[in-house]
Write an enzyme that holds these catalytic residues in place. Sequence first.
Site, PDB file in Angstrom:
ATOM      1  N   GLU A 188      41.294  51.331  52.706  1.00 25.36           N
ATOM      2  CA  GLU A 188      40.776  49.575  53.241  1.00 25.36           C
ATOM      3  C   GLU A 188      40.402  50.121  54.785  1.00 25.36           C
ATOM      4  O   GLU A 188      39.366  49.944  55.089  1.00 25.36           O
ATOM      5  CB  GLU A 188      40.464  48.184  53.096  1.00 25.36           C
ATOM      6  N   HIS A 209      38.469  53.756  55.642  1.00 26.39           N
ATOM      7  CA  HIS A 209      37.173  52.853  55.340  1.00 26.39           C
ATOM      8  C   HIS A 209      36.639  52.151  56.871  1.00 26.39           C
ATOM      9  O   HIS A 209      35.469  52.712  56.922  1.00 26.39           O
ATOM     10  CB  HIS A 209      36.786  51.813  54.334  1.00 26.39           C
ATOM     11  N   THR A 239      33.992  23.703  39.560  1.00 21.41           N
ATOM     12  CA  THR A 239      33.221  22.594  38.745  1.00 21.41           C
ATOM     13  C   THR A 239      34.240  21.218  39.559  1.00 21.41           C
ATOM     14  O   THR A 239      33.739  20.866  40.445  1.00 21.41           O
ATOM     15  CB  THR A 239      34.567  22.317  37.562  1.00 21.41           C
ATOM     16  N   GLY A 276      37.617  26.615  41.351  1.00 23.20           N
ATOM     17  CA  GLY A 276      37.259  24.769  41.625  1.00 23.20           C
ATOM     18  C   GLY A 276      35.767  24.944  42.224  1.00 23.20           C
ATOM     19  O   GLY A 276      35.853  24.123  42.997  1.00 23.20           O
ATOM     20  N   GLY A 329      31.098  32.528  41.989  1.00 18.13           N
ATOM     21  CA  GLY A 329      32.717  32.860  42.285  1.00 18.13           C
ATOM     22  C   GLY A 329      33.416  33.158  40.950  1.00 18.13           C
ATOM     23  O   GLY A 329      32.548  32.437  39.422  1.00 18.13           O
TER      24      GLY A 329
HETATM   25  P1  ADP Z   1      36.075  26.939  37.932  1.00 14.48           P
HETATM   26  O1  ADP Z   1      34.882  26.029  37.683  1.00 14.48           O
HETATM   27  O2  ADP Z   1      35.681  27.250  39.236  1.00 14.48           O
HETATM   28  O3  ADP Z   1      36.159  27.900  37.070  1.00 14.48           O
HETATM   29  P2  ADP Z   1      37.794  24.549  37.898  1.00 14.48           P
HETATM   30  O4  ADP Z   1      37.146  23.897  39.042  1.00 14.48           O
HETATM   31  O5  ADP Z   1      37.490  24.345  37.001  1.00 14.48           O
HETATM   32  O6  ADP Z   1      37.389  26.156  38.456  1.00 14.48           O
HETATM   33  O7  ADP Z   1      39.200  24.526  38.383  1.00 14.48           O
HETATM   34  C1  ADP Z   1      40.395  24.134  37.146  1.00 14.48           C
HETATM   35  C2  ADP Z   1      41.587  23.692  37.901  1.00 14.48           C
HETATM   36  O8  ADP Z   1      42.532  24.979  39.039  1.00 14.48           O
HETATM   37  C3  ADP Z   1      41.354  21.938  38.822  1.00 14.48           C
HETATM   38  O9  ADP Z   1      40.945  21.475  37.842  1.00 14.48           O
HETATM   39  C4  ADP Z   1      42.317  22.870  40.207  1.00 14.48           C
HETATM   40  O10 ADP Z   1      43.304  21.837  39.806  1.00 14.48           O
HETATM   41  C5  ADP Z   1      42.632  23.435  40.013  1.00 14.48           C
HETATM   42  N1  ADP Z   1      41.424  24.392  41.088  1.00 14.48           N
HETATM   43  C6  ADP Z   1      41.099  25.755  41.004  1.00 14.48           C
HETATM   44  N2  ADP Z   1      40.884  25.554  42.062  1.00 14.48           N
HETATM   45  C7  ADP Z   1      41.313  25.122  43.383  1.00 14.48           C
HETATM   46  C8  ADP Z   1      41.064  24.717  44.871  1.00 14.48           C
HETATM   47  N3  ADP Z   1      40.441  25.642  45.710  1.00 14.48           N
HETATM   48  N4  ADP Z   1      41.960  23.679  45.392  1.00 14.48           N
HETATM   49  C9  ADP Z   1      42.594  22.886  44.479  1.00 14.48           C
HETATM   50  N5  ADP Z   1      42.973  22.701  43.137  1.00 14.48           N
HETATM   51  C10 ADP Z   1      42.034  24.280  42.264  1.00 14.48           C
HETATM   52 ZN    ZN Z   2      37.091  53.132  49.103  1.00 10.14          ZN
HETATM   53 MG    MG Z   3      33.950  25.317  36.076  1.00 13.79          MG
END
Ligand code: ADP
Ligand code: ZN
Ligand code: MG
Length: 611
Positions: free
Chosen positions: A420, A423, A205, A203, A198
């Site tokens: 959209e 389509h 990580t 989110g 994604g």
């Molecule tokens: P990625 O690893 O997908 O690049 P992270 O997990 O590192 O993103 O997200 C960074 C921060 O953004 C998280 O620590 C959190 O605070 C916030 N965050 C990202 N996505 C979410 C989510 N779906 N729900 C709540 N907080 C989120």
């Molecule tokens: Zn189109």
């Molecule tokens: Mg990450």
Amino acid sequence: MDKKFRFSIWYFIIAFWGLIMLQEIYLASQHLDEVPYSQFKAWLLEDKVAEVAITDTIINGKFKPAVQEEKEKWFKAIRVDDPDLVRLLEEKNVEFSGVIVSTLWKDVASWVIPILIFVAIWIFMFRRVSQGPGGSFMRIGQSKAKIYMEKDIPVSMKDVAGVDEAKDELLEVIEFLKTPEKFTRIGGRIPKGVLLVGPPGTGKTLLARAIAGEAAVPFFSISGSEFVEMFVGVGAARVRDLFENAKGKAPCIIFIDELDALGKARGAGPMAHEEREQTLNQLLVEMDGFDPRVGVIILAATNRPEILDQALLRAGRFDRQVLVDRPDRSGREAILQIHAKVIKLASDVALEKIAAMTPGMVGADLANVINEAALLAIRKNRETVEQADLEEAVERGVAGLEKKNRVLSEEERKRVAHHEVGHALVAMLIPGSDPIQKISIIPRGIAALGYTMQLPTEDRYLLTRSELESKIAVLLGGRVAEELIFGEASTGAADDLQKATNIAKLMIKNYGMSNTLGAVTLEQGLGQSMFLGPNEHASREIYSEETAREIDQEVRLLIDNQQTRVQSLLTQIKPVLVQGAKKLLADEVMSGKSLQELLRSHEEPKIKQVT
Ligand code: ADP
Ligand code: ZN
Ligand code: MG
């Protein structure tokens, strides 16, 4: 190995220190009073000298005990070439020796000291290279992955929002880690590897940590880039080490963040990276080599799945991919709520309004918005965060966002929504198109402002002429809808047009589907490689200029026909188009089903099929 090595380093240091001490003593002896050679000879003749040590250049002498009181015990003289010296010494019964040791020392020192200095510099450099605190060169091969035990992970699934589909899929992983018996009893195979894909900041990580937190198992996390070292073999050793550690702690989770850093397709790019390839190979071997029933699950995250080595994605490795997508409006609201828990909100705050203002933002952006708003409130010396602060924070965030990911104006979003839905409606009304899964106007990247997802019902190897025509019609649907509602088309349809034209060209040139040109193929050697797909450079056009003109005409005719067909279709159901677009604008995503219902409720229109 580590310990032994450290030991020998100590030997080095002690030897070095000892050498310096000896050198020191030797030098001290050289700091004795220096007397002229004639003086020395005089003392010798006066029977004052007890013993001497003669080197190439220096004579060190010791007075007889009787003389020692008035003078220092030792003296030193520069040696001159005196052939009588030895005879004289013998005569006077002076003990004498040639001190070779001192010159030997000098020789040794002149060799050893530079080497030691060199070694010292080398160690210093090495430490810097093997980067970071704790990473000393004596520990290169060891994994830097940290073991987080359960108590270290305060994250649970409640802290993740807006990615419900991904959460649902990952629940099974948690189930397994909690009660592996339940799964292994029937002999079911648990996925070994789950890949979270994604856009950045959605989110991934966070989710991985939440899984570990929920399942209450040890969590080994390491970033893909940490495997890639400058020394060949080090990364591979690290992978081996990581798996070794993990197996001892099962059930547990291994999490490799930013997998693309190490999982890039092998041999890709101008510089095939030897070290990375070795590390990747080791990872593949390790993933094959363990039995998932021991309870080790490998999670990985990437935002560039397309560059990953195919071998990583095949069954038995990262065979399950979980999409962690940009959140929709209600998802964004839920995320805002999570992050707003830590700040004091004023009573006027309406987070749903903020969610509506921030299409395209991901979790990380939203967390940032909340934080910015809090900072703004503090700057204004307020006790609580007000709606105005949040809105200002969004504006700031959007300014930054505009660069990486276009944010659309209200007018543009309206247009994209109609496009959209256009389509989708055409696909629903024309026989032979794949059903619509999902329509979305959440912008992704710079290229796509919205998208309509069609799901093929079955794998198709053959397509009929009418099916190809339907495809063209669906592609034109977006543009026609725009014209119908706004009176003119926009640049947003460029990609659709290109695809439609390509299909039309193929129909005429390759499939012989033209009425006037007949069933001839006008292109030879499509240049299909069995595994690589069509190769444009290998195909050869075999027709005259005249035919070329005819082809162009035919292509245009084909597309024009479809355009008229779509125009009449959409004109008949314009109210549905408008209603659908309105709903899509509000919700940002829409299932194919709900659009279908909307279409049906529109008093079953008497749609003429236009061919
Ligand atoms: P990625 O690893 O997908 O690049 P992270 O997990 O590192 O993103 O997200 C960074 C921060 O953004 C998280 O620590 C959190 O605070 C916030 N965050 C990202 N996505 C979410 C989510 N779906 N729900 C709540 N907080 C989120
Ligand atoms: Zn189109
Ligand atoms: Mg990450």
